[in-house]
Scaffold this motif. Structure first.
Motif, mmCIF file in Angstrom:
data_model
loop_
_atom_site.group_PDB
_atom_site.id
_atom_site.type_symbol
_atom_site.label_atom_id
_atom_site.label_comp_id
_atom_site.label_asym_id
_atom_site.label_seq_id
_atom_site.Cartn_x
_atom_site.Cartn_y
_atom_site.Cartn_z
ATOM 1 N N LYS A 1 19.792 65.544 -23.010
ATOM 2 C CA LYS A 1 19.449 65.178 -21.633
ATOM 3 C C LYS A 1 18.525 66.211 -21.001
ATOM 4 O O LYS A 1 17.643 65.854 -20.196
ATOM 5 N N LYS A 2 18.709 67.483 -21.343
ATOM 6 C CA LYS A 2 17.819 68.520 -20.806
ATOM 7 C C LYS A 2 16.384 68.293 -21.255
ATOM 8 O O LYS A 2 15.447 68.379 -20.459
ATOM 9 N N LEU A 3 16.201 68.014 -22.547
ATOM 10 C CA LEU A 3 14.846 67.791 -23.054
ATOM 11 C C LEU A 3 14.263 66.515 -22.482
ATOM 12 O O LEU A 3 13.095 66.468 -22.074
ATOM 13 N N GLN A 4 15.067 65.459 -22.453
ATOM 14 C CA GLN A 4 14.592 64.184 -21.922
ATOM 15 C C GLN A 4 14.143 64.315 -20.471
ATOM 16 O O GLN A 4 13.080 63.830 -20.071
ATOM 17 N N LYS A 5 14.940 65.010 -19.677
ATOM 18 C CA LYS A 5 14.613 65.195 -18.262
ATOM 19 C C LYS A 5 13.322 65.985 -18.091
ATOM 20 O O LYS A 5 12.458 65.631 -17.266
ATOM 21 N N HIS A 6 13.160 67.050 -18.887
ATOM 22 C CA HIS A 6 11.968 67.887 -18.755
ATOM 23 C C HIS A 6 10.716 67.138 -19.195
ATOM 24 O O HIS A 6 9.686 67.169 -18.511
ATOM 25 N N LEU A 7 10.783 66.462 -20.336
ATOM 26 C CA LEU A 7 9.612 65.727 -20.829
ATOM 27 C C LEU A 7 9.255 64.580 -19.905
ATOM 28 O O LEU A 7 8.075 64.264 -19.718
ATOM 29 N N LEU B 1 3.526 63.953 -14.420
ATOM 30 C CA LEU B 1 2.534 64.830 -13.799
ATOM 31 C C LEU B 1 1.151 64.694 -14.424
ATOM 32 O O LEU B 1 0.155 65.124 -13.852
ATOM 33 N N LEU B 2 1.085 64.071 -15.613
ATOM 34 C CA LEU B 2 -0.195 63.959 -16.306
ATOM 35 C C LEU B 2 -0.940 62.698 -15.904
ATOM 36 O O LEU B 2 -0.324 61.670 -15.611
ATOM 37 N N PRO B 3 -2.283 62.749 -15.887
ATOM 38 C CA PRO B 3 -3.068 61.571 -15.519
ATOM 39 C C PRO B 3 -2.992 60.502 -16.592
ATOM 40 O O PRO B 3 -2.680 60.777 -17.745
ATOM 41 N N LYS B 4 -3.279 59.270 -16.206
ATOM 42 C CA LYS B 4 -3.285 58.158 -17.155
ATOM 43 C C LYS B 4 -4.347 58.395 -18.222
ATOM 44 O O LYS B 4 -5.461 58.806 -17.931
ATOM 45 N N THR B 5 -3.989 58.134 -19.465
ATOM 46 C CA THR B 5 -4.917 58.300 -20.580
ATOM 47 C C THR B 5 -5.699 57.021 -20.786
ATOM 48 O O THR B 5 -5.141 55.934 -20.774
ATOM 49 N N THR B 6 -7.002 57.143 -20.963
ATOM 50 C CA THR B 6 -7.816 55.980 -21.295
ATOM 51 C C THR B 6 -8.593 56.276 -22.561
ATOM 52 O O THR B 6 -8.780 57.430 -22.935
#
Length: 384
Positions: free
Chosen positions: A222-228, A234-239
């Motif tokens: 759950k810690k890893l899932q929450k962080h990822l 926070l990252l922009p949409k990839t095109t």
């Protein structure tokens, strides 16, 4: 402290198990097959194609699957004679980290990381370093959280490419990865010592082992899932259009390495000196503290002469005079230092008043408050 378990050794053994290497596109096509458009996953992240609810469901289903598998296996392994040894590592510990490392890869891909394997589907040093940071997040290492955030901003949007294999081996992040690996080893060693008693009780040991495994695996995943998940948003949409404009495999990491080498070594030296001060501040140099700091010195990128000087100082009672200005300007290394100081304090399972005073002095000079770093003054046994 008991003999420190090496995280590298656990990873070496785990990565030999069949099925450990998870290929990004193959896994994602299977995981998201019911939702369509899987042919676009080569060049785009799942979040760019499916809703946040779908991402959450897939991640949850994958985690639950591995949680059930590792708990069932652990229950059997906890009964004396239940399973053979996993190489030189107990079977229960080995199978636990097999599932941890497989799940870490899968969650990374679900939340937008590029393929961690090379073009021949092999694990590289870069793969190992990313997985070390992922597991560090699972263990609650703030250094790993910070490093994943910084690295993820650079690499997560180049999903169709592979992770630049030199990215975590020839930059400022590499020494941090090594420190996270030590942190994991310390946590594993102390957890095993605190929780291993159930293994000596026939039959009951199996139930105890399975229960501990369920709680530990669930909390870590759950810690890893929450962080990822947080970093993904926070990252922009990839095109497809901007996809190839990221860091390329041709990035001159050699130049980056040369440019940062001296600075990295300065920060490493400063960190080790501070840990030596911590070990000696109570006038009681414990063998566990000596072992931990000696390992730091040996694995550092310092020169042979610098290493010898540090080892000689470790045998004296003189303290270093340290200017923390350089570290204060680097939050990643500051947090890494704080976690190393905490590891030294915890080495003998007793936090002395002098150690606590020195710890507060350092965090203050680094610009942190006592409240921000109070968790590091809690011994693992008190966390239960």
């Amino acid at each position: 402290m008991e003999k420190l378990i090496s995280w590298d050794q656990i990873m070496d053994q785990s990565l030999k198990v069949p099925g450990m290497k998870i290929v990004r596109t193959e896994f994602l096509i299977q995981a998201f097959g019911a939702y369509g458009n899987t042919h676009l996953l080569d060049n785009q992240r799942p979040i760019d194609l499916y809703g946040e609810d779908v991402i959450h469901k897939i991640a949850g289903d994958i985690t639950t699957k591995h949680l059930r598998l590792t708990t069932a296996t652990s229950t059997v392994a906890g009964i004396p004679g239940g399973l053979a040894m996993f190489g030189t590592i107990p079977a229960d510990l080995g199978q636990f980290y097999v599932h941890i490392l497989v799940l870490a890869q899968k969650l990374g891909y679900i939340y937008g990381w590029p393929d961690l394997l090379d073009e021949n589907k092999n694990v590289t040093e870069g793969t190992r370093n990313v997985l070390t940071l992922f597991v560090g997040v699972m263990f609650g290492a703030q250094t790993a959280n910070k490093a994943i955030s910084e690295v993820g901003k650079s690499f997560a949007i180049q999903v169709g490419k592979r992770l630049p294999q030199q990215a975590l081996t020839k930059t400022v992040y590499y020494p941090v990865v090594k420190e996270v690996g030590k942190w994991i080893g310390i946590k594993i060693t102390k957890d095993i010592f605190a929780k291993g008693v159930g293994k000596v009780i026939p039959l009951v040991g199996g139930a105890v082992s399975g229960g501990i495994t369920y709680i530990s695996f669930n909390a870590m995943s759950k810690k890893l899932q929450k962080h990822l998940h947080k970093e993904m948003l926070l990252l922009p949409k990839t095109t497809v259009n901007n996809f190839y404009n990221d860091i390329s495999e041709d990035t001159d990491y050699e130049h980056i390495n040369t440019e940062n080498k001296n600075r990295i070594e300065d920060l490493e030296l400063l960190s080790i000196q501070a840990c030596i001060n911590m070990a000696k501040i109570d006038f009681d140099l414990d063998p566990a503290e000596i072992d931990f700091i000696s390992s730091m010195i040996e694995e550092s990128g310092l020169t042979t002469d610098e290493k010898m000087t540090l080892l000689e100082n470790l045998r004296s009672m003189d303290l270093f005079k340290i200017d923390f200005t350089q570290l204060k300007e680097n939050e990643l290394y500051s947090i890494a230092l704080i976690e190393n100081l905490a590891a030294v304090m915890h080495a003998d399972s007793v936090i002395k008043p002098a150690e606590k005073i020195y710890f507060h002095k350092v965090i203050s000079e680094l610009g942190f408050t006592k409240e921000q770093m109070s968790d590091y003054l809690v011994l693992p046994a008190d966390e239960e």
